[in-house]
Design a protein around this motif. Structure first.
Motif, PDB file in Angstrom:
ATOM      1  N   ASN A 259       0.823  -1.212   0.000  1.00 21.51           N
ATOM      2  CA  ASN A 259       0.000   0.000   0.000  1.00 21.51           C
ATOM      3  C   ASN A 259       0.853   1.257   0.000  1.00 21.51           C
ATOM      4  N   ASN A 260       0.347   2.285  -0.695  1.00 21.46           N
ATOM      5  CA  ASN A 260       0.911   3.634  -0.626  1.00 21.46           C
ATOM      6  C   ASN A 260       2.412   3.650  -0.923  1.00 21.46           C
ATOM      7  N   SER A 264       2.238   5.391  -6.094  1.00 21.29           N
ATOM      8  CA  SER A 264       0.831   5.618  -5.779  1.00 21.29           C
ATOM      9  C   SER A 264       0.600   7.098  -5.516  1.00 21.29           C
ATOM     10  N   ALA A 267      -4.904   6.877  -3.760  1.00 28.11           N
ATOM     11  CA  ALA A 267      -5.480   5.553  -3.537  1.00 28.11           C
ATOM     12  C   ALA A 267      -6.529   5.617  -2.443  1.00 28.11           C
ATOM     13  N   ASP A 384      -5.445   1.623  -5.807  1.00 29.00           N
ATOM     14  CA  ASP A 384      -4.747   2.710  -6.495  1.00 29.00           C
ATOM     15  C   ASP A 384      -5.626   3.267  -7.608  1.00 29.00           C
ATOM     16  N   ARG A 387      -1.795   6.004 -10.508  1.00 28.48           N
ATOM     17  CA  ARG A 387      -0.413   5.563 -10.357  1.00 28.48           C
ATOM     18  C   ARG A 387       0.478   6.384 -11.290  1.00 28.48           C
ATOM     19  N   GLU A 449      -7.838  -2.676 -14.263  1.00 26.90           N
ATOM     20  CA  GLU A 449      -7.858  -1.667 -13.204  1.00 26.90           C
ATOM     21  C   GLU A 449      -8.928  -0.608 -13.438  1.00 26.90           C
TER      22      GLU A 449
END
Length: 508
Positions: A259-260, A264, A267, A384, A387, A449
């Motif tokens: 994560n993060n 990113s 998100a 996300d 990106r 995505e």
């Protein structure tokens, strides 16, 4: 007169994220727009509630967030089972009564409602100007993002940016007016937000606003507005983000298990224990016939079309994107037989997405090369939305289409290709050929995505090519009617009942 923040399909009951990431309830976030907002803490809770409205299951927390985007070639679903809502749009036969599509409509409106709440009241708060401005900037960003999703999905929608009579039934605003409001909100966000928030993952910052604005300008250069002068504006905004603040991860697979991270830019955050699970990783994109040692099995909700997979570039990114060896648990409930995705033993005879299996460090599917240990449908994986590769590819395409594919445009796309394990793009391409190369690159960098592939298909009107390349093993396309009508989803039927003066989108 009784005023309120009108939204279609109003959902007023709110959870709150204190400081945007702490999943604890705060009743102040549930109050009506006229009632609270005295301290910065109150304002923080209200801003946090905007994020939650986008993140919840009835909005973007589950695969239903992309129901009408199944018309793209990076998404398909089971020919049977309980997947009719996804399958209808996969066949370009979706209708206004589709219950899963409602998430695409109600999710943004819920967020817009809360953003209007914040923007009308934030100036009254007893706090520093910097703190209040940071709150307002996030609200402007999130309102813009909500409208951006709505206008690309449904076309004209009501444009509500403040209090309105509870009995009002506003008209659907022209697409150009909605985009003008999106740009205005993002310019406001740019001026109010810091470049970054220290120690606060998930908060939209100035770079997120610029990145989203670049994508907005690129979209406006295509259908339905076709305002090609916006290519240059997209270049300008994307360049503002390409300053070294964000970098590509060395390993593509890591993007989808952490994560993060460094690429990113924006998100949505999730927390299973806090009641906000992310349910489109883990079980959702796992074959029906795969069963873990703990007895959990796949949901078979979504996977790529066969030819989309077969036409992928030969590279490390492709290997990390697609899941092609299916694990079948044997009668002893311990050992697994490994078969190819198109083997007769498989249910769908399709490849799947590998990158959406693990969730956050394996809290979705935990597995070895030869077995599946556990499988969960709810994960803590952040979703996300923006990106850094999106910025690079937006810049490359916009640069080529505004002033030609120069070295800067090649450098941008090649950065994405190098991380994928690909060689430099062929030099000397025309602007159109270069754009097509970027669109192809984007298709596989962002496969599966949240509508990214679908929105490229829409703005460039690519459905004829996508359909022509489709395998006859896919769900049969509905060829009746005007294909051009399929680029927009229908307004949900309940909204048409509530607003009898609205005219449904063509083809529905």
């Amino acid at each position: 007169m009784n005023k309120k923040y009108f939204i279609p399909f109003a959902y007023v009951g709110l959870l709150a994220l204190a400081s945007c990431q702490d999943l604890s309830e705060d009743p102040k976030a549930n109050l009506t727009p006229q009632t609270y907002f005295k301290t910065q803490s109150d304002l923080d809770a209200a801003v946090s509630a905007i994020y939650v409205q986008f993140a919840i299951d009835g909005a973007y927390g589950f695969t239903s967030r992309m129901t009408s985007y199944f018309g793209a070639d990076d998404l398909t679903t089971d020919p049977a089972l309980n997947k009719a809502d996804f399958r209808d749009f996969d066949r370009l036969a979706g209708g206004s009564g589709n219950s899963s599509m409602v998430a695409e409509w109600s999710g943004p409106w819920q967020g817009i409602y809360q953003a209007n709440n914040v923007l009308t009241n934030y100036a009254k708060v007893e706090s520093s100007e910097d703190a209040k401005n940071a709150s307002a900037g996030q609200a402007y960003f999130l309102r813009a993002w909500g409208y951006y999703n709505l206008v690309r999905t449904f076309g004209p929608v009501p444009l509500i940016t403040g209090p309105i009579d509870v009995n009002a039934r506003p008209d659907r605003a022209p697409v150009a007016d909605i985009y003008a409001s999106i740009i205005s909100d993002l310019e406001a966000a740019k001026s109010l937000l810091p470049v970054k928030f220290d120690g606060a993952p998930g908060k939209a910052n100035q770079m997120a606003a610029r990145a989203l604005l670049a994508d907005v300008y690129l979209t406006m250069a295509g259908w339905p507005l076709n305002q090609t002068s916006n290519y240059a504006l997209a270049v300008q905004e994307a360049q503002g983000v390409m300053d070294g603040t964000y970098t590509l991860l060395d390993d593509y697979a890591t993007v989808f298990s952490t994560n993060n991270h460094s690429e990113s830019i924006f998100a949505l955050q999730y927390n299973v224990a806090g009641g906000t699970p992310q349910r489109s990783f883990g079980s959702s994109s796992v074959p029906l016939e795969e069963v873990a040692l703990n007895g959990s099995s796949g949901w078979d909700d979504y996977y790529p079309e066969i030819n989309f997979y077969l036409n992928a570039p030969k590279c490390e990114r492709t290997d990390e994107t697609f899941y092609t060896t299916i694990k079948l648990r044997q009668a002893d409930n311990v050992t697994y037989k490994l078969v190819n995705w198109d083997a007769e033993e498989t249910h769908a005879r399709h490849p799947y997405f590998k990158k959406f299996r693990a969730g956050l460090n394996g809290d979705g599917v935990s597995e070895t090369a030869n077995s599946i240990i556990t499988m969960n449908p709810s994960t803590n994986k952040a979703l996300d939305i923006i990106r850094y590769p999106m910025v690079l590819l937006d810049f490359a395409e916009a640069k080529a289409m505004s002033t030609g594919p120069d070295q800067a445009a090649y450098d941008a796309i090649n950065a994405v290709r190098h991380r994928a394990g690909l060689k430099d793009l062929t030099t000397g391409l025309s602007a159109t050929a270069f754009r097509d190369s970027v669109v192809y690159e984007r298709a596989y960098e962002f496969a599966g995505e949240f509508g990214i592939r679908w929105f490229d298909i829409v703005r460039l009107q690519l459905l004829p090519q996508v359909i022509a390349a489709r395998s006859d093993k896919e769900n049969a396309i509905n060829t009746s009617g005007n294909l051009n009508d399929k680029y927009l989803a229908p307004i949900p039927q309940n909204e048409m009942y509530r607003n009898p003066l609205w005219q449904q989108n063509d083809g529905y």
